[in-house]
Design a protein around this motif. Structure first.
Motif, PDB file in Angstrom:
ATOM      1  N   LEU A  57       0.831  -1.206   0.000  1.00  0.00           N
ATOM      2  CA  LEU A  57       0.000   0.000   0.000  1.00  0.00           C
ATOM      3  C   LEU A  57       0.864   1.255   0.000  1.00  0.00           C
ATOM      4  O   LEU A  57       0.395   2.336  -0.354  1.00  0.00           O
ATOM      5  CB  LEU A  57      -0.915   0.018   1.232  1.00  0.00           C
ATOM      6  N   THR A  81      -1.554  -3.384  -7.566  1.00  0.00           N
ATOM      7  CA  THR A  81      -3.005  -3.573  -7.425  1.00  0.00           C
ATOM      8  C   THR A  81      -3.367  -4.994  -7.816  1.00  0.00           C
ATOM      9  O   THR A  81      -4.146  -5.670  -7.133  1.00  0.00           O
ATOM     10  CB  THR A  81      -3.772  -2.568  -8.302  1.00  0.00           C
ATOM     11  N   ARG A  84      -2.240  -7.391  -5.133  1.00  0.00           N
ATOM     12  CA  ARG A  84      -3.115  -7.372  -3.950  1.00  0.00           C
ATOM     13  C   ARG A  84      -4.417  -8.104  -4.236  1.00  0.00           C
ATOM     14  O   ARG A  84      -4.961  -8.827  -3.394  1.00  0.00           O
ATOM     15  CB  ARG A  84      -3.449  -5.936  -3.531  1.00  0.00           C
ATOM     16  N   LYS A  85      -4.898  -7.907  -5.433  1.00  0.00           N
ATOM     17  CA  LYS A  85      -6.166  -8.532  -5.825  1.00  0.00           C
ATOM     18  C   LYS A  85      -6.070 -10.050  -5.710  1.00  0.00           C
ATOM     19  O   LYS A  85      -6.981 -10.717  -5.237  1.00  0.00           O
ATOM     20  CB  LYS A  85      -6.487  -8.127  -7.261  1.00  0.00           C
ATOM     21  N   LEU A 113     -13.690 -10.545  -6.692  1.00  0.00           N
ATOM     22  CA  LEU A 113     -12.308 -10.290  -7.099  1.00  0.00           C
ATOM     23  C   LEU A 113     -11.532 -11.589  -7.287  1.00  0.00           C
ATOM     24  O   LEU A 113     -10.570 -11.640  -8.049  1.00  0.00           O
ATOM     25  CB  LEU A 113     -11.593  -9.431  -6.048  1.00  0.00           C
ATOM     26  N   LYS A 156     -12.035 -13.777  -1.141  1.00  0.00           N
ATOM     27  CA  LYS A 156     -11.228 -14.095  -2.335  1.00  0.00           C
ATOM     28  C   LYS A 156     -10.062 -15.017  -1.996  1.00  0.00           C
ATOM     29  O   LYS A 156      -9.161 -15.201  -2.806  1.00  0.00           O
ATOM     30  CB  LYS A 156     -10.730 -12.810  -2.980  1.00  0.00           C
TER      31      LYS A 156
ATOM     32  N   LEU B   4     -21.005  -2.466  -7.146  1.00  0.00           N
ATOM     33  CA  LEU B   4     -20.657  -1.057  -6.940  1.00  0.00           C
ATOM     34  C   LEU B   4     -21.744  -0.180  -7.555  1.00  0.00           C
ATOM     35  O   LEU B   4     -22.098   0.875  -7.021  1.00  0.00           O
ATOM     36  CB  LEU B   4     -19.290  -0.742  -7.552  1.00  0.00           C
ATOM     37  N   VAL B 363     -10.474   1.044   0.843  1.00  0.00           N
ATOM     38  CA  VAL B 363     -10.441  -0.401   1.118  1.00  0.00           C
ATOM     39  C   VAL B 363     -10.601  -1.194  -0.160  1.00  0.00           C
ATOM     40  O   VAL B 363      -9.900  -2.180  -0.401  1.00  0.00           O
ATOM     41  CB  VAL B 363     -11.541  -0.784   2.134  1.00  0.00           C
ATOM     42  N   LEU B 364     -11.540  -0.766  -1.007  1.00  0.00           N
ATOM     43  CA  LEU B 364     -11.755  -1.479  -2.269  1.00  0.00           C
ATOM     44  C   LEU B 364     -10.479  -1.498  -3.111  1.00  0.00           C
ATOM     45  O   LEU B 364     -10.132  -2.520  -3.712  1.00  0.00           O
ATOM     46  CB  LEU B 364     -12.897  -0.820  -3.055  1.00  0.00           C
ATOM     47  N   LYS B 365      -9.810  -0.361  -3.149  1.00  0.00           N
ATOM     48  CA  LYS B 365      -8.560  -0.309  -3.917  1.00  0.00           C
ATOM     49  C   LYS B 365      -7.502  -1.183  -3.270  1.00  0.00           C
ATOM     50  O   LYS B 365      -6.700  -1.828  -3.949  1.00  0.00           O
ATOM     51  CB  LYS B 365      -8.063   1.128  -4.025  1.00  0.00           C
ATOM     52  N   SER B 366      -7.501  -1.207  -1.938  1.00  0.00           N
ATOM     53  CA  SER B 366      -6.553  -2.086  -1.241  1.00  0.00           C
ATOM     54  C   SER B 366      -6.820  -3.539  -1.614  1.00  0.00           C
ATOM     55  O   SER B 366      -5.889  -4.307  -1.858  1.00  0.00           O
ATOM     56  CB  SER B 366      -6.693  -1.954   0.273  1.00  0.00           C
ATOM     57  N   LEU B 367      -8.085  -3.893  -1.665  1.00  0.00           N
ATOM     58  CA  LEU B 367      -8.453  -5.275  -1.978  1.00  0.00           C
ATOM     59  C   LEU B 367      -8.112  -5.650  -3.423  1.00  0.00           C
ATOM     60  O   LEU B 367      -8.025  -6.831  -3.747  1.00  0.00           O
ATOM     61  CB  LEU B 367      -9.949  -5.492  -1.743  1.00  0.00           C
ATOM     62  N   GLY B 368      -7.968  -4.609  -4.279  1.00  0.00           N
ATOM     63  CA  GLY B 368      -7.571  -4.922  -5.648  1.00  0.00           C
ATOM     64  C   GLY B 368      -8.493  -4.387  -6.731  1.00  0.00           C
ATOM     65  O   GLY B 368      -8.285  -4.656  -7.909  1.00  0.00           O
ATOM     66  N   TYR B 369      -9.533  -3.637  -6.334  1.00  0.00           N
ATOM     67  CA  TYR B 369     -10.366  -3.018  -7.372  1.00  0.00           C
ATOM     68  C   TYR B 369      -9.568  -1.905  -8.024  1.00  0.00           C
ATOM     69  O   TYR B 369      -8.922  -1.112  -7.359  1.00  0.00           O
ATOM     70  CB  TYR B 369     -11.639  -2.438  -6.750  1.00  0.00           C
ATOM     71  N   ASN B 370      -9.645  -1.847  -9.376  1.00  0.00           N
ATOM     72  CA  ASN B 370      -8.903  -0.777 -10.045  1.00  0.00           C
ATOM     73  C   ASN B 370      -9.755   0.481 -10.183  1.00  0.00           C
ATOM     74  O   ASN B 370     -10.984   0.439 -10.001  1.00  0.00           O
ATOM     75  CB  ASN B 370      -8.350  -1.238 -11.400  1.00  0.00           C
ATOM     76  N   PRO B 453      -4.485   3.933  -2.434  1.00  0.00           N
ATOM     77  CA  PRO B 453      -5.411   3.485  -1.388  1.00  0.00           C
ATOM     78  C   PRO B 453      -5.091   4.089  -0.027  1.00  0.00           C
ATOM     79  O   PRO B 453      -5.987   4.495   0.717  1.00  0.00           O
ATOM     80  CB  PRO B 453      -5.209   1.965  -1.356  1.00  0.00           C
TER      81      PRO B 453
END
Lengths: 235, 846
Positions: A57, A81, A84-85, A113, A156, B4, B363-370, B453
């Motif tokens: 991060l 990204t 992390r996904k 995801l 996920k 979303l 948080v969403l970006k942390s989880l991997g959403y672009n 993020p």
């Protein structure tokens, strides 16, 4: 045990006003697969910064952060990204759930995801929220909301879960329920856990305690045996 | 991503005010766009079908005859046996004398030109000029491949009423009349009238209409197809459907009917080409050899005259075209203006939403959403707004299309049939707003979501202080705490400040539009008629000599400007399509005419030094005092401009009459009279000789009334638009006030926790943007003036009219009062929301 994460001589400097501050000072640490690591320290010790750089991060000033031999510190933002996904999950002190979606839908946000075939309902059951599946966030307590965020992160099937003060906003009883959930996930799914806290009692649930101060690791303690959450002192 | 979208969709409930604003703006723009375009489409389609079905003329002309050489004595003899049978004894004597001169039996010594003028007048009265030219016309028709017919009418004026009588002839092939209802007038003293005239005068089929003490029975309602815009008399340039009428009657009734005669040849090309028709302007010849009409007029100059009667006929058939493009342009410009404002509001909503969900997005970006997938979910706002607003706007537009079409057909005699739906307007009503709003929303979302993020997850941005905040803190040091706090709140986020400022600018633009539009046309008429001291303008067919102590004698001539040179000798470029002018020769001493400039200075005495142009010519051609203009004429006359008179209709240039007569190599004569002599009120008060020599009488009392009636319709349309504009301004201001509370919820809550009362908090927080609302309103005034000038110049290009755009300080002040009133009303409403902000908000971590 196989190494999951290798943190090698990592430093992090940042500018605060006119001065340069060393948030991390030549930190090195290995995390094994399936391990529960608790990073303990007071406010400003660098524990959250260590979590942030380890999870991609935040950037580092120098050093390496290796995941199964791959140095993610050199990755572009886009690649981070994507990494992390596929590999990481996050739980924060403030749950940051989507208030217009119910429990099931919030967990689905995480599940969509991943490529796993786990049933969302099963994950909700794992965190003990089967009776609240269709409730909205304003209908849940703090602990229940935190468990939703755990389910979302878990949905996920990440290899590593990063938890930044997961019980910081909760009372003792609720906090212990959340910790039990985390341990259950670790045991069931072999998910490596990195937990950041200032609460020394929580540190007892992990396999190792990493004590930090002023951006450095000052002590590393191996717990011979994990203490059950209901037995830990609180505060 | 679907989830979303669902989250964003459910979030709309919390943004009701802003979503209603978006939907309303899109609805208004779609309604206006659909209603206007549908109406114009109906008119345009009907118009071109009508031209074909009724075989409406391409153009008309009168022959140019040299009475000294073009007619033989035997032809005159024949005319004496035929058309001059009904002439008076004195007229017959003049014609016989003319025949004798042609055959050499007598010689003319004095006043030769006056004699031929008399002959011309008599020949025109009995259409003998057209008959004499018939052989010539047949040859021309064969050469240029057209058919022609003689079109005759008589115009009779009785008080406010003007009647145009036409013979109903079943053999007519050009300009076939269109029967709407009832029967054709086959018997004596039977007539058809215009339907609107009947309705406005409580008449029906079967009733009697008395004209000049003769009773006529109404047997039907009929359009004269060459009078689509029924410009019956130059005295009433705007058709007045209560007082203007076109009546058809049989031949016998027509012969008995009194009125001023007018006759022309109406021409129809054998192969109609509407492109040529569109190229053919009322100015006359076209230089393009591809245009058969232009070619004919150019080659036959000297044989045919394309005079005022012909120009009027072109206006009657073609003027409706001036509604199509300008109205479409105006509608599209207005639609984009409304959508432009919607764009700001959507930007505000998107930014606010992302700000509110910053942590969740982190948080969403942390989880991997672009970024792209998260940004896409915010498109739900423009999509919903465009769908609902667009569809409902389209439906409202379809409903409004009927009254708008009726508004047009009140002025144009065109049979309008059923509505044809064009789905393209539905697509455009929804798609154009959707594309515009979605694009902006997406760009804003991408910009805001570009952060990492961690940056999104950090503690609130309250901790950041930008350089402007520091400057403001320094500048406001001497002020009280409350004032310093206010300004620091306003400047802490430049982005928010910019948005509030720009939305205030938009609200200001709309309010200024309201103020300027309210009085636009009325002030134009008042200024133009302010210095009209005469009641009648009498025009003659031919030049007249002599003196009339009760009138101002004018020599007027149509011309066009060929060059403009400034006082330094540099050539100026100008729009050649606007170069046609009327040259008005005036005497130095005048009873009625007064030329007055912007500063109320009388300019007549300046005529001895040069020419005076009017403000319409100045605006259209960019001419200033000191410029020298050259007019198209045999001798290429050049004159220096010495003054500008404030006049907004027609393109007039004033010159000394004696100078003009000298330059045109004619004796001191006139062809127009400005007078208040009441004998010109009605045809029945004039002598037969004078009636025969007069080509038209403009009654200025009628003219002003006629223009005011027409302008009232313009004003109604403007008031409707102003109503929309005011509503939008209110929406925008409500959005601004709504945002202030939402943006400062944390601060408001904290102040409550600390012990401030609601009233104190609202005084500090709700008024932080007040100075910016004032500043940007003031900025909107010059901006809107320039926008309107650009729009008006696009629209008035076709009709050669300059419309003054200005706003007085008083009106500007009224606007400021209005916008501040709306602002404070919106703030008063927002106080409710402020009072509801809970103390618990202050206790939440950001």
């Amino acid at each position: 045990m196989e190494k999951m994460i290798e943190i090698k001589d990592v430093s992090k400097l940042y500018k605060a006003g006119k001065e340069m501050t060393k948030a991390l000072d030549h930190v090195s640490l290995d995390v094994k697969k399936g391990e529960i690591i608790v990073i303990l320290g007071p406010s400003g010790s660098g524990k959250t910064t260590l979590l942030n750089v380890t999870s991609g991060l935040d950037n580092i000033t120098s050093g390496k952060i290796l995941y199964e031999g791959n140095n993610i510190a050199k990755y572009s933002d886009h690649k981070k990204t994507s990494f992390r996904k596929k590999n990481l999950g996050f739980i924060f002190q403030t749950y940051n759930l989507l208030e217009h979606l119910n429990v099931y839908e919030n967990v689905l946000v995480g599940s969509s995801l991943g490529k796993n075939n786990d049933n969302v309902t099963d994950i909700i059951n794992t965190v003990g929220l089967e009776k609240h599946k269709h409730k909205y966030m304003h209908e849940l307590s703090g602990g229940e909301q935190q468990r939703v965020s755990i389910a979302r992160a878990l949905a996920k099937r990440p290899k590593v879960m990063f938890c930044d003060e997961p019980t910081g906003a909760l009372d003792e009883k609720t906090g212990k329920i959340v910790l039990e959930t985390l341990i259950k996930i670790n045991e069931e799914y072999q998910t490596t856990m990195v937990i950041v806290t200032h609460n020394p009692g929580i540190a007892l649930i992990g396999d190792r305690i990493i004590k930090m101060n002023s951006g450095q690791i000052i002590e590393e303690i191996v717990n011979e045996k994990r203490t059950k959450p209901q037995d830990i002192p609180w505060g | 991503m679907k989830l979303l979208f669902i989250n964003a969709l459910k979030g709309i409930r919390k943004k009701k005010v802003q979503m209603i604003a978006i939907i309303t703006l899109v609805l208004l723009s779609s309604a206006i766009y659909t209603s206007m375009n549908t109406s114009i489409d109906r008119l345009e389609n009907e118009y071109y079908d009508y031209l074909i079905e009724q075989n409406v003329e391409e153009f008309s002309f009168t022959p140019v005859i040299d009475y000294s050489t073009d007619i033989t004595g035997s032809e005159v003899d024949e005319l004496l046996e035929t058309v001059f049978v009904n002439a008076s004894e004195s007229e017959k004597e003049v014609v016989e004398m003319y025949r004798d001169c042609l055959t050499g039996q007598c010689e003319l010594n004095d006043n030769v030109s006056l004699f031929y003028n008399k002959i011309e007048t008599i020949f025109k009265k009995y259409q003998a000029d057209l008959i004499v030219m018939q052989d010539e016309m047949d040859k021309l028709a064969e050469q240029y491949e057209f058919t022609y017919e003689i079109e005759s009418a008589k115009v009779y004026k009785e008080d406010k009423y003007i009647y145009k009588a036409i013979v109903y002839d079943t053999s007519k092939k050009i300009n076939i009349p269109y029967l709407i209802e009832g029967n054709y007038p086959t018997n004596d003293n039977e007539i058809t009238v215009l339907k609107d005239f009947a309705l406005n005068n409580d008449l029906e089929i079967g009733d009697y209409l008395t004209i000049n003490s003769v009773d006529y029975k109404i047997v039907g309602y009929m359009f004269a197809s060459d009078n689509i815009y029924p410009l019956i008399s130059i005295s009433t340039p705007f058709f007045d459907n209560k007082y203007n009428n076109i009546i058809f009657m049989n031949e016998a009734t027509y012969q008995e009917f009194s009125g001023v005669s007018e006759s022309v040849y109406s021409v129809k090309l054998n192969e109609t080409n509407f492109d040529n028709r569109a190229n053919f302007s009322s100015s006359g010849t076209e230089e393009s050899t591809d245009n058969p009409i232009g070619t004919f007029l150019e080659e036959q100059t000297g044989v045919v005259s394309f005079g005022i009667d012909s120009i009027l006929r072109i206006i009657r058939t073609d003027m409706i075209k001036s509604e199509f493009d300008p109205n479409r342009t105006f509608t599209e410009a207005f639609m984009y203006l409304l959508l432009g404002i919607s764009v700001f509001v959507i930007g505000v909503i998107t930014k606010k939403r992302i700000d509110d969900e910053r942590l969740q997005i982190g948080v969403l970006k942390s989880l991997g959403y672009n970024t792209f997938s998260i940004a896409t979910s915010y498109l739900v706002y423009p999509i919903i707004g465009s769908l609902i607003g667009g569809i409902f706007g389209y439906l409202i537009g379809i409903l409004l299309n009927a009254p708008i079409t009726k508004l047009f057909t009140g002025y144009y005699n065109l049979p309008i049939n059923g509505l044809e739906f064009d789905s393209k307007y539905l697509f455009n009503s929804v798609l154009i707003p959707m594309l515009l709003l979605s694009s902006l929303c997406y760009i804003i979302a991408l910009f805001m979501l570009r952060k990492k993020p961690l940056d999104l997850l950090k503690e609130g941005s309250n901790l950041k202080v930008n350089i402007f905040s520091k400057m403001v803190t320094f500048i406001t040091k001497p002020l009280s705490f409350k004032k310093r706090f206010k300004y620091s709140l306003a400047f802490r986020s430049l982005g928010k400040l910019l948005i509030v400022s720009l939305t205030s600018l938009c609200a200001g633009l709309l309010i200024v539009l309201t103020l300027i539009g309210m009085n636009l046309f009325s002030s134009m008429i008042d200024k133009t008629f302010e210095n009209v001291n005469y009641d009648y303008v009498v025009s003659y067919y031919t030049l007249q000599e002599g003196y009339d102590e009760n009138a101002d004698l004018i020599l007027s001539k149509e011309s066009s400007i060929t060059s403009i040179v400034d006082s330094d000798g540099n050539e100026k470029t100008f729009d050649e399509e606007s170069a046609d002018i009327s040259l008005i020769g005036l005497d130095q001493e005048l009873k009625y005419v007064d030329l007055v400039d912007n500063d109320n200075n009388t300019l007549v005495s300046s005529l001895q030094n040069g020419i005076i142009i009017n403000s319409n010519v100045k605006e259209l051609l960019g001419i200033d005092i000191g410029d020298t203009i050259t007019l198209a004429d045999n001798s290429n006359l050049s004159y220096q401009v010495v003054g500008i008179v404030e006049e907004y209709f027609t393109s007039n240039i004033y010159i000394d009459r004696a100078t003009l007569c000298e330059d045109l190599e004619t004796t001191l004569s006139y062809n127009t009279k400005y007078t208040s002599d009441t004998k010109y009120r009605s045809n029945s008060e004039l002598s037969e000789e004078e009636i025969n020599s007069i080509s038209s009488i403009i009654d200025f009392v009628d003219l002003k009334r006629n223009i005011e009636n027409r302008i009232e319709i313009f004003n109604t349309v403007i008031y409707v638009i102003i109503g929309f504009a005011s509503l939008m301004a209110l929406i925008i201001i409500a959005v601004i006030a709504n945002i202030i509370v939402e943006e400062n919820k944390k601060t408001i809550s904290l102040m409550k926790v600390m012990g401030y009362k609601n009233k104190e908090i609202s005084n500090i927080v709700l008024n932080i943007y007040t100075p910016f609302v004032v500043i940007f309103y003031l900025l909107s005034i010059p901006i809107m003036i320039e926008i309107l000038k650009a729009i008006i110049s696009m629209i008035t290009d076709d009709i050669n009219m300059a419309i003054p755009i200005a706003i007085s300080p008083f009106m500007a002040g009224m606007g400021l009062v209005g916008i501040m009133a709306a602002y404070y009303v919106a703030i008063a409403i927002s106080r409710k929301a402020l009072n509801k902000v809970p103390l618990a908000v202050a206790l939440k971590r950001e």
